[in-house]
Design a protein around this motif. Structure first.
Motif, PDB file in Angstrom:
ATOM      1  N   ASP A 511      -6.499   1.521   1.063  1.00 53.88           N
ATOM      2  CA  ASP A 511      -5.721   0.530   0.296  1.00 53.88           C
ATOM      3  C   ASP A 511      -5.065   1.187  -0.910  1.00 53.88           C
ATOM      4  OD1 ASP A 511      -6.463  -1.453   2.078  1.00 53.88           O
ATOM      5  OD2 ASP A 511      -8.174  -2.126   0.860  1.00 53.88           O
ATOM      6  N   GLU A 512      -5.797   2.084  -1.548  1.00 52.34           N
ATOM      7  CA  GLU A 512      -5.232   2.781  -2.703  1.00 52.34           C
ATOM      8  C   GLU A 512      -4.072   3.680  -2.283  1.00 52.34           C
ATOM      9  OE1 GLU A 512      -4.874   3.775  -6.704  1.00 52.34           O
ATOM     10  OE2 GLU A 512      -6.055   2.200  -5.728  1.00 52.34           O
ATOM     11  N   VAL A 513      -4.185   4.317  -1.124  1.00 46.31           N
ATOM     12  CA  VAL A 513      -3.105   5.168  -0.636  1.00 46.31           C
ATOM     13  C   VAL A 513      -1.867   4.328  -0.316  1.00 46.31           C
ATOM     14  CG1 VAL A 513      -2.389   6.709   1.235  1.00 46.31           C
ATOM     15  CG2 VAL A 513      -4.652   6.957   0.200  1.00 46.31           C
ATOM     16  N   ASN A 514      -2.054   3.158   0.283  1.00 46.93           N
ATOM     17  CA  ASN A 514      -0.914   2.279   0.597  1.00 46.93           C
ATOM     18  C   ASN A 514      -0.235   1.799  -0.675  1.00 46.93           C
ATOM     19  OD1 ASN A 514      -1.058   2.424   3.397  1.00 46.93           O
ATOM     20  ND2 ASN A 514      -2.557   0.753   3.539  1.00 46.93           N
ATOM     21  N   ASP A 515      -1.036   1.530  -1.708  1.00 48.14           N
ATOM     22  CA  ASP A 515      -0.428   1.094  -2.967  1.00 48.14           C
ATOM     23  C   ASP A 515       0.411   2.216  -3.577  1.00 48.14           C
ATOM     24  OD1 ASP A 515      -1.682  -1.312  -2.617  1.00 48.14           O
ATOM     25  OD2 ASP A 515      -3.355  -0.864  -3.988  1.00 48.14           O
TER      26      ASP A 515
END
Length: 522
Positions: A511-515
């Motif tokens: 999720d952090e990478v997608n953000d």
């Protein structure tokens, strides 16, 4: 001088005359006469008298005027008128016997005749002295005795002089307090230096003389009073169980099947990824390799032992290994465990902290041989220059022994904190797997379902959370298959719950990478 004699013959005659006179004088010297017993008769001669020629010497001439001829022919016969023979002192024969018999002196006792020898006997007063040695004797021993130890030399430091003197050495004087005080009491300021088996050197200085008060009678008024037991910190009772579990867990077979299904069907939210990579970090002997074998046993249905395990003072894992899982039908599972070398408190041993960054970013290849002294460099063969998100680490799991969390060395704790700081900079989620909970608590060893009812296990999880700086919700207890030969349902549920937590933490990282990708597109 007779004109018929040459000069050489005259010298020869003079030489024989001197020799004859010397022998006559020596023959007159004999032992003094004694009245006690008569002198011994002379010993018989062993050899006949020697002569220089085999034939008798020529007879003396009849008168003084004619001399014997020197020719080899015999001399003419004497005239018929007899004449007295010349005196030997006047004309001795040319070649007389070497030792002619001598008449004894009328005033002295008869002495034994001379022994037929080529050389005259030595006087009784003479004595032979030993020949001198070839080399003169040494005036001092070849190795001088050791000189006594010199007095202590004053050392100068900062303008002040002081003396350094060895008072006590344990390996020489004994490892006892009595030996120490016997040599160190009342000696003034002392400097103490010691070392241990780990090659650590330590010590201290004091300007107060050491004193031994062991023989003094203690003052009863200053004795420590018995402390109040109600005010002491009580050690948690490992057998104490709570009525209500402090963390919910379903121990039914249905939950085991559900956990297996969720893990096998899991797919990362990023479509380009097929597997979640989890990095295992922990001290030597914590059970990192045993954790992989235990998780693989759950999916295989029997106990496996692919990774090398055992009890040793050093890390048995010396390579960077990536382990993949497969279900019973050969279906690959969406998780990969990356095993590392064990951490050690000593600098230069165990896993090098500088290799952590390369592992997190995916620059280290599988089966890389760790070097505790030198980390992996970009120019090395095992260094991967180009990496993708699939090569990187998505979750970090610290594997800690529940029995050793309370006695963890401070240097090892500092290493773990340094690793956690590196991981926080990259933003990778972290959790703690507390192993060997069955060995820490007897109630859990009897029944594994008591793990969340045990107050002692709860305190161990809280201590791990405080020392590693990880939230308590991120600390999970597990039990590895160490002495088992068959899988157990409750043990499988604990292991599958830990794997499920790893996937959830990796999901947070995705999720952090997608953000971040979304922010770049905007």
């Amino acid at each position: 001088m007779n004109p018929r004699l040459t000069q050489a013959q005259e010298q020869q005659r003079a030489l024989f005359s001197q020799l004859t006179l010397a022998l006559r004088r020596r023959s007159r010297i004999g032992p003094p006469p004694t009245a006690s017993r008569p002198p011994l008769p002379p010993p018989p001669s062993l050899f006949p008298p020697l002569s220089l020629f085999p034939f008798p010497p020529p007879s003396p001439p009849p008168s003084l005027s004619p001399l014997p001829s020197l020719s080899p022919f015999p001399s003419p016969p004497p005239p018929p008128s007899p004449s007295p023979p010349p005196s030997p002192s006047q004309f001795p024969p040319l070649f007389p016997p070497l030792f002619p018999p001598l008449s004894p002196s009328p005033s002295l006792s008869p002495s034994p005749p001379l022994s037929p020898s080529l050389f005259p006997p030595l006087s009784p007063s003479l004595s032979l002295s030993p020949s001198p040695p070839p080399y003169p004797p040494l005036s001092r021993p070849p190795y001088p005795p050791p000189s006594p130890s010199p007095p202590p030399v004053p050392r100068r430091s900062g303008g002040n002089s002081f003396f350094v003197k060895l008072l006590y050495k344990a390996s020489v004087h004994g490892y006892t307090a009595a030996a120490f005080h016997q040599r160190c009491d009342n000696q003034g300021p002392t400097l103490s230096v010691g070392y241990n088996n780990s090659s650590f050197v330590f010590g201290g200085y004091t300007n107060v003389s050491a004193e031994s008060k062991l023989l003094e009678k203690p003052d009863s008024s200053k004795l420590l009073q018995k402390p109040d037991s109600s005010k002491l910190l009580q050690k948690p009772d490992s057998s104490k169980l709570l009525q209500k579990p402090w963390r919910n867990m379903d121990w039914t077979p249905e939950n085991r099947r559900k956990l297996l299904f969720d893990i096998q069907t899991y797919k990362p939210i990023i479509s380009s990824l097929s597997q979640v990579r989890v990095l295992l970090i922990g001290p030597v002997g914590a059970g990192k390799s045993s954790l992989f074998n235990s998780i693989k046993s759950v999916f295989k249905g029997h106990v496996t032992n692919q990774a090398m395990t055992g009890s040793s003072g050093i890390s048995l894992t010396t390579q960077f290994r990536t382990y993949h899982f497969q279900a019973g039908e050969g279906q690959p599972l969406p998780i990969t465990l990356c095993d590392t070398m064990g951490l050690e408190e000593t600098t230069g041993e165990g896993l090098n902290v500088d290799d952590i960054s390369s592992m997190l970013r995916g620059h280290i290849r599988d089966r890389y041989q760790f070097n505790a002294a030198v980390p992996l460099q970009p120019e090395d063969q095992d260094y991967k220059n180009s990496t993708s998100l699939q090569d990187r680490i998505h979750c970090v799991a610290y594997v800690i022994d529940a029995n050793k969390i309370s006695i963890m060395p401070s240097k090892l704790e500092d290493k773990l904190n340094a690793i956690r700081s590196k991981i926080n900079l990259i933003g990778i989620p972290q959790l703690v797997l507390l192993t060997k909970v069955d060995e820490a608590c007897p109630a859990v060893a009897e029944d594994l379902t008591n793990v969340y009812h045990s107050l002692y296990i709860k305190t161990k999880l809280q201590e791990a959370s405080q020392r590693l700086g990880i939230p308590l919700s991120c600390v999970v207890p597990v039990k590895n298959y160490t002495h088992h030969i068959e899988v157990d349902q409750n043990c499988d549920i604990l292991l599958l719950s830990a794997v499920n937590q790893m996937l959830r933490f990796a999901e947070d990282y995705f999720d952090e990478v997608n953000d971040r990708l979304s922010n770049l597109e905007d």
